[in-house]
Design a protein around this motif. Structure first.
Motif, mmCIF file in Angstrom:
data_model
loop_
_atom_site.group_PDB
_atom_site.id
_atom_site.type_symbol
_atom_site.label_atom_id
_atom_site.label_comp_id
_atom_site.label_asym_id
_atom_site.label_seq_id
_atom_site.Cartn_x
_atom_site.Cartn_y
_atom_site.Cartn_z
ATOM 1 N N CYS A 220 24.675 -8.958 -2.194
ATOM 2 C CA CYS A 220 24.835 -7.596 -2.679
ATOM 3 C C CYS A 220 24.717 -6.646 -1.491
ATOM 4 O O CYS A 220 23.984 -6.911 -0.537
ATOM 5 N N VAL A 221 25.469 -5.544 -1.556
ATOM 6 C CA VAL A 221 25.481 -4.554 -0.480
ATOM 7 C C VAL A 221 24.293 -3.617 -0.669
ATOM 8 O O VAL A 221 24.156 -2.977 -1.719
ATOM 9 N N LEU B 131 22.611 -8.045 1.455
ATOM 10 C CA LEU B 131 21.399 -8.796 1.118
ATOM 11 C C LEU B 131 21.816 -10.156 0.573
ATOM 12 O O LEU B 131 22.569 -10.243 -0.402
ATOM 13 N N THR B 132 21.368 -11.227 1.220
ATOM 14 C CA THR B 132 21.757 -12.584 0.827
ATOM 15 C C THR B 132 20.693 -13.295 0.006
ATOM 16 O O THR B 132 20.941 -14.388 -0.484
ATOM 17 N N ASN B 133 19.536 -12.698 -0.147
ATOM 18 C CA ASN B 133 18.468 -13.315 -0.944
ATOM 19 C C ASN B 133 17.582 -12.206 -1.504
ATOM 20 O O ASN B 133 17.146 -11.314 -0.778
ATOM 21 N N GLY B 134 17.325 -12.279 -2.815
ATOM 22 C CA GLY B 134 16.480 -11.267 -3.440
ATOM 23 C C GLY B 134 17.239 -10.101 -4.012
ATOM 24 O O GLY B 134 16.692 -8.998 -4.103
ATOM 25 N N CYS B 135 18.519 -10.310 -4.412
ATOM 26 C CA CYS B 135 19.278 -9.238 -5.046
ATOM 27 C C CYS B 135 18.662 -8.905 -6.402
ATOM 28 O O CYS B 135 18.202 -9.793 -7.127
ATOM 29 N N PRO B 136 18.648 -7.646 -6.808
ATOM 30 C CA PRO B 136 18.000 -7.275 -8.073
ATOM 31 C C PRO B 136 18.675 -7.848 -9.305
ATOM 32 O O PRO B 136 18.024 -8.113 -10.305
ATOM 33 N N THR B 137 19.981 -8.054 -9.275
ATOM 34 C CA THR B 137 20.706 -8.574 -10.441
ATOM 35 C C THR B 137 20.895 -10.085 -10.394
ATOM 36 O O THR B 137 21.618 -10.633 -11.212
ATOM 37 N N PRO C 145 -1.491 -10.270 -15.677
ATOM 38 C CA PRO C 145 -0.178 -10.879 -15.404
ATOM 39 C C PRO C 145 0.749 -9.954 -14.643
ATOM 40 O O PRO C 145 1.531 -10.379 -13.815
ATOM 41 N N THR C 146 0.677 -8.637 -14.921
ATOM 42 C CA THR C 146 1.554 -7.700 -14.212
ATOM 43 C C THR C 146 1.261 -7.707 -12.723
ATOM 44 O O THR C 146 2.158 -7.690 -11.891
ATOM 45 N N GLU C 147 -0.028 -7.722 -12.372
ATOM 46 C CA GLU C 147 -0.374 -7.778 -10.958
ATOM 47 C C GLU C 147 0.122 -9.078 -10.330
ATOM 48 O O GLU C 147 0.619 -9.092 -9.222
ATOM 49 N N THR C 148 0.058 -10.168 -11.078
ATOM 50 C CA THR C 148 0.566 -11.438 -10.567
ATOM 51 C C THR C 148 2.072 -11.378 -10.350
ATOM 52 O O THR C 148 2.598 -11.849 -9.356
ATOM 53 N N GLU C 149 2.751 -10.696 -11.313
ATOM 54 C CA GLU C 149 4.192 -10.568 -11.155
ATOM 55 C C GLU C 149 4.520 -9.730 -9.921
ATOM 56 O O GLU C 149 5.437 -10.042 -9.166
ATOM 57 N N ASP C 150 3.735 -8.644 -9.724
ATOM 58 C CA ASP C 150 3.998 -7.823 -8.541
ATOM 59 C C ASP C 150 3.764 -8.613 -7.267
ATOM 60 O O ASP C 150 4.527 -8.506 -6.303
ATOM 61 N N VAL C 151 2.727 -9.420 -7.252
ATOM 62 C CA VAL C 151 2.447 -10.234 -6.065
ATOM 63 C C VAL C 151 3.544 -11.248 -5.837
ATOM 64 O O VAL C 151 4.002 -11.483 -4.725
ATOM 65 N N SER C 152 4.040 -11.840 -6.933
ATOM 66 C CA SER C 152 5.123 -12.820 -6.796
ATOM 67 C C SER C 152 6.390 -12.175 -6.289
ATOM 68 O O SER C 152 7.119 -12.736 -5.487
ATOM 69 N N ASN C 153 6.676 -10.931 -6.767
ATOM 70 C CA ASN C 153 7.862 -10.235 -6.272
ATOM 71 C C ASN C 153 7.704 -9.855 -4.806
ATOM 72 O O ASN C 153 8.660 -9.853 -4.042
ATOM 73 N N ALA C 154 6.467 -9.511 -4.416
ATOM 74 C CA ALA C 154 6.258 -9.143 -3.020
ATOM 75 C C ALA C 154 6.400 -10.340 -2.097
ATOM 76 O O ALA C 154 6.745 -10.191 -0.934
ATOM 77 N N LYS D 56 13.308 -11.451 1.619
ATOM 78 C CA LYS D 56 14.638 -10.857 1.548
ATOM 79 C C LYS D 56 15.350 -11.062 2.875
ATOM 80 O O LYS D 56 14.843 -10.679 3.924
ATOM 81 N N GLU D 57 16.536 -11.659 2.805
ATOM 82 C CA GLU D 57 17.334 -11.931 3.994
ATOM 83 C C GLU D 57 18.576 -11.051 3.972
ATOM 84 O O GLU D 57 19.213 -10.896 2.926
ATOM 85 N N VAL D 58 18.894 -10.474 5.102
ATOM 86 C CA VAL D 58 20.043 -9.574 5.203
ATOM 87 C C VAL D 58 20.970 -10.063 6.304
ATOM 88 O O VAL D 58 20.562 -10.763 7.235
ATOM 89 N N GLU D 59 22.218 -9.699 6.166
ATOM 90 C CA GLU D 59 23.216 -9.951 7.208
ATOM 91 C C GLU D 59 24.110 -8.728 7.305
ATOM 92 O O GLU D 59 24.214 -7.942 6.362
ATOM 93 N N PHE D 60 24.777 -8.568 8.452
ATOM 94 C CA PHE D 60 25.572 -7.382 8.719
ATOM 95 C C PHE D 60 27.057 -7.741 8.668
ATOM 96 O O PHE D 60 27.476 -8.781 9.188
ATOM 97 N N GLY D 61 27.839 -6.873 8.047
ATOM 98 C CA GLY D 61 29.272 -7.070 7.978
ATOM 99 C C GLY D 61 29.956 -6.664 9.274
ATOM 100 O O GLY D 61 29.324 -6.217 10.240
ATOM 101 N N MET D 62 31.283 -6.826 9.284
ATOM 102 C CA MET D 62 32.059 -6.476 10.469
ATOM 103 C C MET D 62 32.154 -4.960 10.601
ATOM 104 O O MET D 62 32.241 -4.232 9.626
#
Length: 294
Positions: free
Chosen positions: A108-109, A97-103, A64-73, A77-83
């Protein structure tokens, strides 16, 4: 039976007995060794089976841990740049970061990185000044010693003079005539920012400082009067709308009086014109009547 035959048979029996005594212990030792070896092999087989069972259980536990790692991989992750913090030269901006924030947050910056704009920043202002000296600063970001700075004294219709000072801060004493300085910021021998400064004389600085408060006071006075007039007009309109009946009653008689006067004047004008339009006496009528009476 002879005594010689009897002695030979006895010796033969003794020899067979010694041979049996010698063969039996060796056979027992061989059987014991084989039994011990068989027992060791049996224990090794059981150990190998237990090891295989443990390995299979460990693989099942970690699957299951390997499956979880694969699912996390697989999470995109989508990023955007501020002004950028500046409109020219060099500054910093946030990478969000607009998708895949750890919390689990929506944004999240991730980090802060350097950003750049047009190199020409025009004319700048000193960081501090007095009647005797002025402190100027080049455009830079931290760490300040990462860049190379070139200060130049600008002269009209002449080639500029490169100064010895190569730090980010330049302190200049005021002269009897205005001065102009330019600072070029270089990164890897490439100009990334340029800014110019004008150093006024002490007399010019005093005149500029004395002229600014008068202008500000006049501007504030005009703005204050304009705001007061606008507020008065707004309140007057609100009062008229709320008390429309009273305003109509107050202005009604005054509005009707000029109408009556205009009607009377128009009537008089009509009467005068009608009198003027009556036929005048025919000449010679009085003479005819006098002759008839005679």
């Amino acid at each position: 039976m002879s005594p010689r035959g009897t002695g030979c048979s006895a010796g033969l029996l003794l020899t067979v007995g010694w041979l049996l005594l010698a063969v039996l212990p060796s056979a027992r030792g061989t059987n014991v060794t084989a039994a011990v070896q068989d027992a060791g092999l049996a224990h090794e087989g059981e150990g190998e089976e237990e090891t295989e069972n443990n390995d299979s259980e460990t693989a099942e536990n970690y699957a299951p841990t390997e499956t979880e790692d694969v699912s996390n991989a697989n999470v995109v992750k989508e990023v955007e740049f501020g002004m950028c913090t500046v409109t020219c030269g060099i500054g910093v901006r946030e990478v969000i970061l607009t998708n895949g924030c750890p919390t689990g947050e929506s944004k999240c910056v991730v980090r802060v990185e350097e950003c750049r704009g047009p190199t020409d920043c025009g004319w700048g202002k000193p960081i501090s000044e007095s009647l005797e000296s002025v402190r100027l600063a080049c455009i830079h970001t931290s760490p300040i010693n990462r860049f190379k700075y070139i200060w130049k004294l600008l002269r009209p219709d002449q080639q500029s003079i490169v100064l010895v000072n190569d730090s980010a801060i330049l302190e200049v004493r005021r002269e009897n005539y205005p001065l102009a300085f330019q600072c070029d910021t270089l990164d890897n021998n490439e100009i990334v920012a340029t800014i110019k400064f004008t150093i006024y004389t002490s007399t010019e600085l005093q005149m500029r400082r004395s002229g600014l408060p008068v202008t500000d006071a006049a501007l504030i006075f005009v703005l204050t009067i304009g705001v007061i007039i606008c507020v008065f007009i707004i309140f007057l309109l609100i009062f008229i709308i709320v008390n429309w009946a009273a305003v109509k009653a107050f202005w009604g008689p005054k509005a009707s009086t000029p109408e009556v006067q205009s009607e009377q004047s128009s009537g008089r004008y009509k009467d005068s014109t009608s009198l003027d339009q009556l036929p005048t006496e025919v000449p010679g009528e009085d003479d005819a009547l006098s002759e008839w009476n005679e």
